[in-house]
Design an enzyme around this catalytic site. Sequence first.
Site, PDB file in Angstrom:
ATOM      1  N   TYR A  86      19.110  -2.638   1.726  1.00  0.00           N
ATOM      2  CA  TYR A  86      20.265  -3.661   1.762  1.00  0.00           C
ATOM      3  C   TYR A  86      19.988  -5.008   2.694  1.00  0.00           C
ATOM      4  CZ  TYR A  86      23.601  -0.297  -0.425  1.00  0.00           C
ATOM      5  OH  TYR A  86      24.164   0.444  -1.222  1.00  0.00           O
ATOM      6  N   HIS A 134      29.962   3.830  -0.223  1.00  0.00           N
ATOM      7  CA  HIS A 134      28.973   4.438  -1.146  1.00  0.00           C
ATOM      8  C   HIS A 134      29.443   5.960  -1.196  1.00  0.00           C
ATOM      9  CE1 HIS A 134      25.062   5.876  -2.544  1.00  0.00           C
ATOM     10  NE2 HIS A 134      24.576   4.582  -2.748  1.00  0.00           N
ATOM     11  N   ASP A 192     -13.742  17.164 -24.387  1.00  0.00           N
ATOM     12  CA  ASP A 192     -13.161  15.846 -24.668  1.00  0.00           C
ATOM     13  C   ASP A 192     -14.037  15.046 -25.791  1.00  0.00           C
ATOM     14  OD1 ASP A 192     -11.745  13.398 -24.394  1.00  0.00           O
ATOM     15  OD2 ASP A 192     -12.417  12.927 -22.196  1.00  0.00           O
ATOM     16  N   TYR A 236      14.828   2.623  -8.058  1.00  0.00           N
ATOM     17  CA  TYR A 236      15.828   3.351  -7.392  1.00  0.00           C
ATOM     18  C   TYR A 236      16.193   4.468  -8.104  1.00  0.00           C
ATOM     19  CZ  TYR A 236      20.476   4.223  -5.509  1.00  0.00           C
ATOM     20  OH  TYR A 236      21.744   4.786  -5.188  1.00  0.00           O
TER      21      TYR A 236
END
Length: 431
Positions: free
Chosen positions: A75, A89, A204, A43
């Site tokens: 929720y 909120h 590489d 979140y």
Amino acid sequence: MPVVYTALGTDVIHEGHLNILKCAQEYGTVVVGALSDKALIRYSRFPTVSQEERVKLYESLEGVSRVIIQDDYLYDDVIATLKPDYVVHGDNWQNGPERAIRNNIEGLLATYGGTLIEVPYTRSEQARKVDQQLREKLAMPEYRRRRLRQLLAISPTVKVIEAHDGLTGLIAEKTVVDHNGRLDQFDGMWVSSLCDSTERGKPDIELVDMSARLRTVDDIMEVTTKPIILDGDTGGLTEHFVYNVRTLERMGVSAVIIEDKTGLKKNSLFGTEVKQTQAPIEDFCAKISAGKKVQLTDDFMIIARIESLILERGMEDALTRAFAFRDAGADGIMIHSRKKDPAEIYEFCDRFREKDATTPIVVVPTSFNGATEEELASHGINIVIYANQLIRAAFPAMQETARGILRAHRALEVDEQLLPFKDIIRLIDEL
Ligand code: SPV
Ligand code: MG
């Protein structure tokens, strides 16, 4: 008394949170939902104090009658059990990906006539400072280093994307999307030998030395907080590897992955097209053990990468190596493949998991890119690394722009495909 619900995920209370609680009290009895660690990592910001400490902090606030755990940032569960009359909120979720959460709560409240109350977001200097301090804390080596192990303990799949400089670090740090009504973001960053070499115009082949690699890590660390996994190539000489383990650990890198090759290393995706030699099992075990011995914290991870499938040495060889490297102290196993079909990866993981339920398994799905994170997780894979996609996205875009300017003898024609100039000068925030 009506029940008023508000969810908190913060480690530090500032006037913005107090303002929300004050408003909530005006409507009834206040129940606070403490977002669990699991809910928080997808979140907003990674927690710097434990879930228990956050619960205690919220319980100590004036006007809070009860604190419950909210185990998902959506929720559904909490509303189903509590059926609050009001949810309060801040109004800062009306735009951007967080809107998905607002839509979720609106839908749930509508089913029984609950009301959403939105409080104007507090943009005070104190609130800004608290946010900034929390971010800075998370960037400190002791917080960043242990974050990979914390993620492994709470997340079914740890998803990691390559970063090769500050800018790609910022993309890995800040990109959040709404995916089917859920928020998603990357958990950490991979400092790839391929990308770190390519962005310097070098092959590489362990040509970019460790000092330069550490400079890249430091540039990324300056502007991010998420954990870093370093592609350590072969790990070099054991006598050198031990020093590098100490340095990486001190810097706050969470893990180094070393591959069981010896001599001149080339990129795995060349496979058997070029000469590459796998290290004898005993030698590689000795390197792992030496690294584990010098490490000072319990956080740092040394992950052993097995090249048996890449070099067509067979599944049995891959499994033998996996158990030997684990027994030598490896904190995780990376199994690599250059096949489009993930079947050999799945066979390896299923057979490894029959005997070992816990050692983390890491994969780099560059060639088997059709496998979803969910499919990979169902075979016991814990860390998924998107190892080169950002540099591969940038290169064709830059090349196309260079060609466009050459063709037109001016830059007007390419302007549409560019980030507007007014945006690039504001892209990076000042302190
Ligand atoms: C890298 O990203 O440098 C890797 C993964 O080692 S691979 O390129 O697939 O070998
Ligand atoms: Mg590499």
